[in-house]
Design a protein around this motif. Sequence first.
Motif, PDB file in Angstrom:
ATOM      1  N   VAL A  89       0.818  -1.549   0.395  1.00  0.00           N
ATOM      2  CA  VAL A  89      -0.101   0.050   0.847  1.00  0.00           C
ATOM      3  C   VAL A  89       1.025   1.226  -0.094  1.00  0.00           C
ATOM      4  N   GLN A  90       0.723   2.101  -0.659  1.00  0.00           N
ATOM      5  CA  GLN A  90       1.055   3.490  -1.278  1.00  0.00           C
ATOM      6  C   GLN A  90       0.416   4.518  -0.497  1.00  0.00           C
ATOM      7  N   LEU A  91       0.456   5.112   0.375  1.00  0.00           N
ATOM      8  CA  LEU A  91      -0.209   6.378   1.144  1.00  0.00           C
ATOM      9  C   LEU A  91       0.620   8.059   0.039  1.00  0.00           C
ATOM     10  N   LYS A  92      -0.773   8.360  -0.538  1.00  0.00           N
ATOM     11  CA  LYS A  92      -0.718   9.956  -0.715  1.00  0.00           C
ATOM     12  C   LYS A  92      -1.810  10.938   0.345  1.00  0.00           C
ATOM     13  N   ILE A  93      -1.161  11.126   1.353  1.00  0.00           N
ATOM     14  CA  ILE A  93      -1.742  12.007   2.101  1.00  0.00           C
ATOM     15  C   ILE A  93      -1.582  13.947   1.480  1.00  0.00           C
ATOM     16  N   LEU A  94      -2.129  14.439   1.586  1.00  0.00           N
ATOM     17  CA  LEU A  94      -2.106  15.854   1.299  1.00  0.00           C
ATOM     18  C   LEU A  94      -3.020  16.114   2.093  1.00  0.00           C
TER      19      LEU A  94
END
Length: 330
Positions: free
Chosen positions: A285-290
């Motif tokens: 899982v890759q997290l792209k938290i903005l």
Amino acid sequence: MNFQPSFLLKNRHLQTIYASFFRKLPSLDCKSEIFELSDGDFVEACWYTLTNHTNTTPVVILFHGLAGSHKSIYIQGMIQALHAAKISCVVMHFRGCSGMDNRKARSYHSGDTHDAAEFIQSVKNRYPHAKLGAIGYSLGANMLLKYLGETQKDSLLNAAVGVSAPMQLALSSAQMNRGFSRFYQKLLLKDLRSALEEKYEKYDMQKLIGLQKKDIKKLKNFKLFDEAYTAKINGFESAEDYYKKSSAKQFLNKIETPTLIIHAKDDPFMTPEVIPTKQEVSPSVQLKILDHGGHVGFISGTLLRPKYWLEEEIIDFLQPLLSSSADQNA
């Protein structure tokens, strides 16, 4: 790809509602199909296949959010982006969301992975040599992430993306009852209550859930609605039981499919506590938290010349994983 909204687009509510009010898209032809479920009910699927689609053309399955459909602007935008990337796609409507009355009194819900699992299997059976991807939005994202954690190496998907998922449903339900978030809750509940009222015309709902039709109007927040209807009709003990068992966050460390989670810290549908840490997700899982992006927003550019960063980011993630040159078991 970095996401940087302009000053005027940083507002989380503007990010959330901008596309619904201002984005105009040309419509694509949809081939509607009734998919029969094992319990005797059905869901409607809308296929958007390329004109030169072959048995090895990748297919992406789209799962909409609460009260959404193939007409939702975020779904339409993603369909356009997938077509430009030479990827066919299909929208699986949740029960009752396509405008057709279902055969059973039960509803769809945030943790209902059974219908999706049957549909994904059917797509794989139809295109055994094609790579499959999936994108879920909001409720559909929570469901998809839960499915991936449940099925692990047997998910049948080569790649998946979850956007703005309410991964801890109790926290999201509570947030929707605060401040301006109540505006979104009011809009969504209007559709949900209307759909429930229609069920009283076909089924003995009072016997099934113990609620008189005239009392539907008293269900003024998600917690009350889920306690009175969603939990009871789907076999949960209570709304809390439904939230606990259906929240995706507890399944993230079991995912084995390459997966991208895109989430904004300023999402008005939930609080930042919903966001998982790297320690809470699997290596797949890759997290792209903005910091910004609202709920299923993520619009860069300017007010007058917006750019739909979300679609570009999803294509950049999916394309190499679904291309024919990538390993079939990637």
